[in-house]
Design a protein around this motif. Structure first.
Motif, PDB file in Angstrom:
ATOM      1  N   ALA A 159       0.865  -1.203  -0.170  1.00 28.56           N
ATOM      2  CA  ALA A 159       0.114   0.003  -0.086  1.00 28.56           C
ATOM      3  C   ALA A 159       0.854   1.265  -0.057  1.00 28.56           C
ATOM      4  CB  ALA A 159      -0.781  -0.032   1.071  1.00 28.56           C
ATOM      5  N   GLU A 160       1.803   1.226   0.651  1.00 20.97           N
ATOM      6  CA  GLU A 160       2.768   2.378   0.974  1.00 20.97           C
ATOM      7  C   GLU A 160       4.114   2.012   0.849  1.00 20.97           C
ATOM      8  OE1 GLU A 160       1.613   4.800   4.072  1.00 20.97           O
ATOM      9  OE2 GLU A 160      -0.159   5.121   3.404  1.00 20.97           O
ATOM     10  N   PRO A 161       4.776   1.686  -0.259  1.00 21.65           N
ATOM     11  CA  PRO A 161       6.291   1.325  -0.430  1.00 21.65           C
ATOM     12  C   PRO A 161       7.189   2.342   0.314  1.00 21.65           C
ATOM     13  CG  PRO A 161       5.027   0.600  -2.248  1.00 21.65           C
ATOM     14  CD  PRO A 161       4.363   1.681  -1.529  1.00 21.65           C
ATOM     15  N   ARG A 162       8.240   1.798   0.908  1.00 20.16           N
ATOM     16  CA  ARG A 162       9.136   2.983   1.327  1.00 20.16           C
ATOM     17  C   ARG A 162       9.929   3.235   0.249  1.00 20.16           C
ATOM     18  NH1 ARG A 162      13.968   1.883   3.095  1.00 20.16           N
ATOM     19  NH2 ARG A 162      13.580  -0.238   3.371  1.00 20.16           N
ATOM     20  N   PRO A 163      10.212   4.616  -0.077  1.00 17.60           N
ATOM     21  CA  PRO A 163      11.110   4.888  -1.088  1.00 17.60           C
ATOM     22  C   PRO A 163      12.546   4.193  -0.643  1.00 17.60           C
ATOM     23  CG  PRO A 163       9.801   6.686  -0.654  1.00 17.60           C
ATOM     24  CD  PRO A 163       9.471   5.861   0.424  1.00 17.60           C
ATOM     25  N   SER A 202      -2.198 -12.502  -5.425  1.00 15.78           N
ATOM     26  CA  SER A 202      -1.888 -12.602  -4.114  1.00 15.78           C
ATOM     27  C   SER A 202      -1.697 -11.278  -3.505  1.00 15.78           C
ATOM     28  CB  SER A 202      -0.260 -13.093  -3.993  1.00 15.78           C
ATOM     29  OG  SER A 202      -0.221 -14.532  -4.173  1.00 15.78           O
ATOM     30  N   VAL A 203      -2.581 -10.903  -2.597  1.00 20.06           N
ATOM     31  CA  VAL A 203      -2.898  -9.623  -2.130  1.00 20.06           C
ATOM     32  C   VAL A 203      -2.120  -9.010  -0.954  1.00 20.06           C
ATOM     33  CG1 VAL A 203      -4.708  -8.158  -1.098  1.00 20.06           C
ATOM     34  CG2 VAL A 203      -5.392  -9.652  -3.033  1.00 20.06           C
ATOM     35  N   ARG A 204      -1.551  -7.858  -1.197  1.00 21.95           N
ATOM     36  CA  ARG A 204      -0.615  -7.342   0.070  1.00 21.95           C
ATOM     37  C   ARG A 204      -1.202  -5.924   0.412  1.00 21.95           C
ATOM     38  NH1 ARG A 204       2.392 -10.394  -3.482  1.00 21.95           N
ATOM     39  NH2 ARG A 204       3.617 -11.974  -2.498  1.00 21.95           N
ATOM     40  N   GLN A 205      -2.320  -5.745  -0.225  1.00 17.66           N
ATOM     41  CA  GLN A 205      -3.258  -4.380   0.378  1.00 17.66           C
ATOM     42  C   GLN A 205      -4.536  -4.739   0.870  1.00 17.66           C
ATOM     43  OE1 GLN A 205      -2.986  -1.024  -2.068  1.00 17.66           O
ATOM     44  NE2 GLN A 205      -1.094  -1.731  -3.118  1.00 17.66           N
ATOM     45  N   PHE A 206      -4.563  -5.204   2.023  1.00 19.00           N
ATOM     46  CA  PHE A 206      -6.042  -5.518   2.914  1.00 19.00           C
ATOM     47  C   PHE A 206      -6.544  -4.388   3.064  1.00 19.00           C
ATOM     48  CE2 PHE A 206      -3.647  -9.759   3.646  1.00 19.00           C
ATOM     49  CZ  PHE A 206      -4.348 -10.159   2.678  1.00 19.00           C
ATOM     50  N   PHE A 255      -6.162  -1.345  -5.626  1.00 20.55           N
ATOM     51  CA  PHE A 255      -4.952  -1.826  -5.006  1.00 20.55           C
ATOM     52  C   PHE A 255      -3.852  -2.302  -6.139  1.00 20.55           C
ATOM     53  CE2 PHE A 255      -7.876  -4.894  -4.965  1.00 20.55           C
ATOM     54  CZ  PHE A 255      -7.369  -6.299  -5.119  1.00 20.55           C
ATOM     55  N   ASN A 256      -2.524  -2.513  -5.859  1.00 17.16           N
ATOM     56  CA  ASN A 256      -1.706  -3.138  -6.722  1.00 17.16           C
ATOM     57  C   ASN A 256      -1.371  -4.657  -6.255  1.00 17.16           C
ATOM     58  OD1 ASN A 256      -1.197  -0.470  -8.131  1.00 17.16           O
ATOM     59  ND2 ASN A 256       0.345   0.099  -6.731  1.00 17.16           N
TER      60      ASN A 256
END
Length: 340
Positions: free
Chosen positions: A73-77, A178-182, A323-324
């Protein structure tokens, strides 16, 4: 009365158990020795053997870590710098031996998406761009190969998945990710029970149905189990349930069935993923390819019957509106299918 029956009648039950244990030790040891030799010689565990499959696996393992990060949801730069370095080394080795073919081209696409994400966040990616150009021969060549490949993160909408689920099995299956943004909504015990009931139709060896499901709702214990598994950092805290899929080893009664727990348990786990997908939930399979220390830690942290073999974890959650997901490029059909 035969001698065998006479000995069995005259000896105590403890001796019977000892005789059986010795018999099956003698039967299992040669089989495990056979498995050990094959894994030692033909798996990618020994990198000095120079197997093409191991070279490809190292590329895929690294690039998939990056595309998973891009699907958060919010990848760290700037995330994953060590993984990027490992991927560049693996790509260099693979390309030198096998040329610019998949999965190296897929990895290149993933790295360009990684560059674009970080540049949009204000980071200077000049050095990485230069290394990709050097690896490919030129910046233009690198860009061209990346554009022809698939990989990275893919934006999807919940409404699109809902539409594809009813278009037929091929679309239904292809629309599962595969979902990683619930979204953080509830996955109730009734939801879990309904999905498990659907998955019970899974085939199993002689219909033994050895699988078991241990379900955990959001709690400190659920977070502890996820920490032991180690693959859900950054998204697991928003899952609505955590499932631990196991198989009861007592259901397997022959030496030839020594790995049947993973076969039946793996088939059931896929059915369970699809069951949740049919119900509108997202899932992420969390591998349990662990050594004994992790298995012992898990058994200390949860009341797991001693005879149950852990197959995998599964995070389950509600879906946000958009979502991605990781593209997770599939290998060419010709690599997978052989007609004889």
């Amino acid at each position: 009365m035969s001698l065998k029956k006479l000995v069995w009648r005259l000896t105590p039950p403890l001796t019977h158990r000892l005789i059986r244990d010795v018999h099956f030790v003698l039967k299992l040891l040669p089989n495990y020795a056979y498995d050990f030799r094959r894994f030692l010689l033909y798996s990618g565990i020994n990198k000095s053997r120079g197997l093409a499959g191991e070279h490809a696996a190292q590329v895929v393992l690294a690039y998939h870590q990056i595309e998973k990060g891009l699907s958060y949801a919010e990848p760290r730069p700037g995330f994953g710098k060590e993984v990027v370095e490992r991927l560049l080394r693996a790509m260099g080795r693979f390309v030198a031996l096998h040329g610019w073919v998949a999965p190296a081209t897929v990895a290149l696409r993933v790295l360009y998406e990684y560059v674009a994400f970080n540049e949009a966040a204000g980071l200077d990616m000049t050095a990485l761009r230069a290394r990709l150009a050097e690896l490919a021969g030129s910046a233009e060549q690198a860009q061209a190969m990346a554009e022809c490949a698939s990989g990275g993160a893919l934006p999807v909408r919940r409404s699109e998945l809902e539409a594809r689920r009813v278009e037929g099995f091929a679309d239904f299956f292809a629309s599962r990710h595969s979902v990683r943004q619930f979204a953080g909504g509830a996955v109730t015990p009734a939801d879990v029970a309904a999905a498990v009931a659907i998955a019970q139709k899974t085939p199993s060896v002689c219909n033994r149905q050895a699988w078991r499901v241990h379900a955990f709702q959001p709690s400190d214990q659920m977070q502890q189990l996820m920490a032991i598994q180690g693959g859900s950092r950054g998204f697991g805290e928003r899952a609505g349930a955590l499932l631990v899929v196991t198989c009861d080893l007592a259901c397997f009664v022959e030496a030839g069935e020594r790995y049947q727990a993973w076969i039946d348990g793996g088939m059931f786990s896929m059915s369970l993923c699809l069951a949740f997908h049919s119900m509108g939930f997202g899932t992420c399979c969390l591998a349990w390819s662990k050594e004994r220390q992790a298995d012992k830690a898990l058994r200390t942290a949860m009341p797991l019957p001693v005879g149950e073999q852990v197959i995998m974890f599964m995070a389950v959650g509600t879906l946000p509106e958009s979502f991605n997901v990781a593209v997770s490029t599939r290998r060419a059909l010709g690599d997978m299918l052989t007609f004889h």
